[in-house]
Design an enzyme around this catalytic site. Structure first.
Site, PDB file in Angstrom:
ATOM      1  N   CYS A   1       0.812  -1.236   0.000  1.00 47.25           N
ATOM      2  CA  CYS A   1       0.000   0.000   0.000  1.00 47.25           C
ATOM      3  C   CYS A   1       0.841   1.280   0.000  1.00 47.25           C
ATOM      4  O   CYS A   1       0.316   2.355  -0.269  1.00 47.25           O
ATOM      5  CB  CYS A   1      -0.946   0.015   1.187  1.00 47.25           C
ATOM      6  SG  CYS A   1      -2.178  -1.277   1.078  1.00 47.25           S
TER       7      CYS A   1
ATOM      8  N   HIS B   1      -3.409   7.360   2.612  1.00 46.97           N
ATOM      9  CA  HIS B   1      -3.798   6.073   2.037  1.00 46.97           C
ATOM     10  C   HIS B   1      -5.156   5.693   2.623  1.00 46.97           C
ATOM     11  O   HIS B   1      -5.411   5.903   3.810  1.00 46.97           O
ATOM     12  CB  HIS B   1      -2.736   5.028   2.398  1.00 46.97           C
ATOM     13  CG  HIS B   1      -3.145   3.625   2.093  1.00 46.97           C
ATOM     14  ND1 HIS B   1      -3.589   3.243   0.843  1.00 46.97           N
ATOM     15  CD2 HIS B   1      -3.196   2.510   2.871  1.00 46.97           C
ATOM     16  CE1 HIS B   1      -3.879   1.954   0.871  1.00 46.97           C
ATOM     17  NE2 HIS B   1      -3.657   1.486   2.090  1.00 46.97           N
TER      18      HIS B   1
ATOM     19  N   ASN C   1     -10.193   0.038  -0.223  1.00 45.91           N
ATOM     20  CA  ASN C   1      -8.730   0.077  -0.276  1.00 45.91           C
ATOM     21  C   ASN C   1      -8.256  -0.483  -1.624  1.00 45.91           C
ATOM     22  O   ASN C   1      -8.292  -1.692  -1.842  1.00 45.91           O
ATOM     23  CB  ASN C   1      -8.166  -0.753   0.883  1.00 45.91           C
ATOM     24  CG  ASN C   1      -6.649  -0.718   0.945  1.00 45.91           C
ATOM     25  OD1 ASN C   1      -5.984  -0.197   0.048  1.00 45.91           O
ATOM     26  ND2 ASN C   1      -6.096  -1.294   1.998  1.00 45.91           N
TER      27      ASN C   1
HETATM   28  O1  UT7 Z   1      -3.829  -1.247   3.468  1.00 42.29           O
HETATM   29  C1  UT7 Z   1      -2.796  -1.284   4.378  1.00 42.29           C
HETATM   30  C2  UT7 Z   1      -2.822  -2.341   5.377  1.00 42.29           C
HETATM   31  N1  UT7 Z   1      -4.106  -2.701   5.915  1.00 42.29           N
HETATM   32  C3  UT7 Z   1      -4.712  -1.986   6.884  1.00 42.29           C
HETATM   33  O2  UT7 Z   1      -4.294  -0.921   7.256  1.00 42.29           O
HETATM   34  C4  UT7 Z   1      -5.909  -2.634   7.542  1.00 42.29           C
HETATM   35  C5  UT7 Z   1      -5.802  -2.555   9.040  1.00 42.29           C
HETATM   36  N2  UT7 Z   1      -6.853  -3.291   9.739  1.00 42.29           N
HETATM   37  C6  UT7 Z   1      -8.156  -2.921   9.725  1.00 42.29           C
HETATM   38  O3  UT7 Z   1      -8.532  -1.985   9.036  1.00 42.29           O
HETATM   39  C7  UT7 Z   1      -9.107  -3.639  10.642  1.00 42.29           C
HETATM   40  O4  UT7 Z   1      -8.375  -4.478  11.504  1.00 42.29           O
HETATM   41  C8  UT7 Z   1     -10.179  -4.501   9.901  1.00 42.29           C
HETATM   42  C9  UT7 Z   1     -11.170  -3.592   9.180  1.00 42.29           C
HETATM   43  C10 UT7 Z   1      -9.517  -5.444   8.917  1.00 42.29           C
HETATM   44  C11 UT7 Z   1     -10.970  -5.316  10.924  1.00 42.29           C
HETATM   45  O5  UT7 Z   1     -11.525  -4.455  11.905  1.00 42.29           O
HETATM   46  P1  UT7 Z   1     -11.305  -4.725  13.444  1.00 42.29           P
HETATM   47  O6  UT7 Z   1     -12.024  -3.675  14.160  1.00 42.29           O
HETATM   48  O7  UT7 Z   1      -9.822  -4.847  13.706  1.00 42.29           O
HETATM   49  O8  UT7 Z   1     -12.028  -6.093  13.642  1.00 42.29           O
HETATM   50  P2  UT7 Z   1     -11.474  -7.439  14.285  1.00 42.29           P
HETATM   51  O9  UT7 Z   1     -10.684  -8.203  13.295  1.00 42.29           O
HETATM   52  O10 UT7 Z   1     -10.859  -7.153  15.621  1.00 42.29           O
HETATM   53  O11 UT7 Z   1     -12.811  -8.196  14.557  1.00 42.29           O
HETATM   54  C12 UT7 Z   1     -13.780  -7.740  15.537  1.00 42.29           C
HETATM   55  C13 UT7 Z   1     -14.985  -8.637  15.488  1.00 42.29           C
HETATM   56  C14 UT7 Z   1     -14.654 -10.116  15.528  1.00 42.29           C
HETATM   57  O12 UT7 Z   1     -15.702 -10.783  16.215  1.00 42.29           O
HETATM   58  P3  UT7 Z   1     -15.544 -11.204  17.758  1.00 42.29           P
HETATM   59  O13 UT7 Z   1     -14.334 -12.081  17.821  1.00 42.29           O
HETATM   60  O14 UT7 Z   1     -15.366  -9.912  18.503  1.00 42.29           O
HETATM   61  O15 UT7 Z   1     -16.835 -11.889  18.047  1.00 42.29           O
HETATM   62  C15 UT7 Z   1     -14.686 -10.518  14.086  1.00 42.29           C
HETATM   63  O16 UT7 Z   1     -14.963 -11.901  13.910  1.00 42.29           O
HETATM   64  O17 UT7 Z   1     -15.696  -8.426  14.269  1.00 42.29           O
HETATM   65  C16 UT7 Z   1     -15.815  -9.661  13.559  1.00 42.29           C
HETATM   66  N3  UT7 Z   1     -15.707  -9.387  12.132  1.00 42.29           N
HETATM   67  C17 UT7 Z   1     -16.766  -9.045  11.373  1.00 42.29           C
HETATM   68  N4  UT7 Z   1     -18.056  -8.901  11.661  1.00 42.29           N
HETATM   69  C18 UT7 Z   1     -18.869  -8.523  10.652  1.00 42.29           C
HETATM   70  C19 UT7 Z   1     -14.590  -9.380  11.351  1.00 42.29           C
HETATM   71  N5  UT7 Z   1     -14.911  -9.042  10.106  1.00 42.29           N
HETATM   72  C20 UT7 Z   1     -16.249  -8.840  10.076  1.00 42.29           C
HETATM   73  C21 UT7 Z   1     -17.156  -8.460   9.082  1.00 42.29           C
HETATM   74  N6  UT7 Z   1     -18.441  -8.318   9.411  1.00 42.29           N
HETATM   75  N7  UT7 Z   1     -16.755  -8.227   7.809  1.00 42.29           N
END
Ligand code: UT7
Length: 329
Positions: A116, A256, A286
């Site tokens: 990225c 970004h 993204n």
């Molecule tokens: O492009 C350059 C590099 N990439 C980035 O900069 C991305 C950086 N990371 C992020 O933007 C975020 O970590 C994500 C958007 C990928 C994920 O968001 P998050 O707030 O970190 O979510 P998480 O992975 O901690 O998941 C929280 C909860 C989990 O459920 P439990 O364990 O709390 O019950 C996940 O299973 O949300 C759940 N979850 C979802 N729920 C609904 C994960 N993805 C989804 C989804 N829809 N799509």
């Protein structure tokens, strides 16, 4: 003689027509519009549909429109740097394929891979060829067909990525406008958190790697988020401090577009107010190397000659960086 800076003299972008909405994603994986919107800021993203189309096919319309706008022919280009994580093929370079498609018969070129942060790494690299006097017209393309490495059964990744491409032309500027400073960083230990498992020399493609879904982007979102949210903000603040700029001096912050929460953190850290932060993540998601040039393209009409822009990115590698430039037209 005054110092030569590499200035952006034209910008254009291209996004495919197909719109993949959060509503449609709800029918594909266990997710919902509310979660995606609050956790990422994304409402929809574009997808390049059609057999046999790759990243270069999005670059062609972007670059052709850019050249027309600038009033020059493709044969006037000296160098093409194509920043992409989803090249048309492993080899030859997409830059070479693009050069052929647009008729840039006097240009040499190569691909640049920094996930990225690629477009910023590409801009900084390209600027050296201009500043040295070696080249007069360098095209920097940033684009990705992320849908080609996205698993649409994995809700943690498929909601984030989209397809798109942008390009800028760099030319010498002796009025003090152009790329003034850059800080670029990398930390290869980040490979664990964001990578594609198979398809490279470590693990070439086999039936097994395909069955195991190892040709898709793998991301440990939370770990990447923690790094991104601090590193991107810190490096943007660092480039501002080093150039004695405070928030009031900045006309536009161009981050970004990975996650709205990361963008907000960068804005807060630099003190740049929301009205000066460029955001289009809600429409494109993204697009990896495409995010920053697409922002520049969409906001081009609002920029004024001499405006101070801070560009900032964070991505796989890990890679991150920030560029300070003065808009030249
Ligand atoms: O492009 C350059 C590099 N990439 C980035 O900069 C991305 C950086 N990371 C992020 O933007 C975020 O970590 C994500 C958007 C990928 C994920 O968001 P998050 O707030 O970190 O979510 P998480 O992975 O901690 O998941 C929280 C909860 C989990 O459920 P439990 O364990 O709390 O019950 C996940 O299973 O949300 C759940 N979850 C979802 N729920 C609904 C994960 N993805 C989804 C989804 N829809 N799509």
């Amino acid at each position: 003689m005054s110092k030569i800076h590499a200035a952006i003299t034209a910008v254009h972008g291209y996004v495919p027509d197909y719109i993949l909405t959060n509503k449609e994603l709800e029918t594909m994986v266990d997710t919902n519009d509310e979660w995606i919107t609050t956790r990422t800021g994304i409402k929809e993203r574009r997808i390049l549909k059609g057999e046999g189309l790759g990243t270069s096919d999005m670059a062609v319309p972007a670059v052709e429109a850019l050249l027309k706008k600038r009033g020059i022919g493709a044969d006037e280009l000296d160098l093409i740097i194509f920043c992409t994580t989803t090249p048309d093929r492993v080899f030859p370079a997409t830059a070479n394929i693009l050069a052929d498609k647009i008729g840039a018969k006097n240009a040499w070129g190569y691909d640049l891979q920094a996930a990225c942060s690629g477009f910023l790494f590409g801009l900084a690299t390209a600027s050296q060829f201009i500043e040295s006097g070696k080249h007069k017209k360098v095209l920097v393309v940033g684009g990705d067909k992320m849908s080609s490495i996205t698993n649409y059964k994995d809700r943690a990744t498929c909601i984030i990525f989209g397809d798109g491409c942008g390009a800028v032309l760099l030319e010498p500027n002796e009025e003090g406008n152009g790329i003034i400073d850059s800080i670029l960083r990398s930390d290869g230990s980040g490979v664990a958190y964001l990578h594609q498992k198979a398809g490279g020399s470590v693990k070439p493609a086999t039936h097994e790697t395909v069955d195991a879904l190892e040709h898709f982007a793998y991301q440990e979102g939370q770990a990447v988020f923690k790094f991104a949210v601090t590193k991107m903000a810190d490096v943007a603040a660092e480039v501002m401090e080093r150039n004695h700029l405070n928030a009031d001096d900045i006309a536009w912050l161009v981050p970004h577009q990975a996650n709205k929460r990361i963008i907000d953190a960068t804005a807060n850290r630099t003190g740049v107010t929301a009205d000066k932060v460029i955001i289009n993540i809600e429409r494109y998601g993204n697009t990896t190397n495409g995010t920053i040039p697409l922002c520049l393209w969409e906001w081009e009409d609002k920029f004024k000659k001499g405006d101070n822009l801070i560009l900032a990115a964070f991505g796989g590698g890990f890679t991150w960086g920030s560029i300070y430039l003065k808009w030249a037209y």
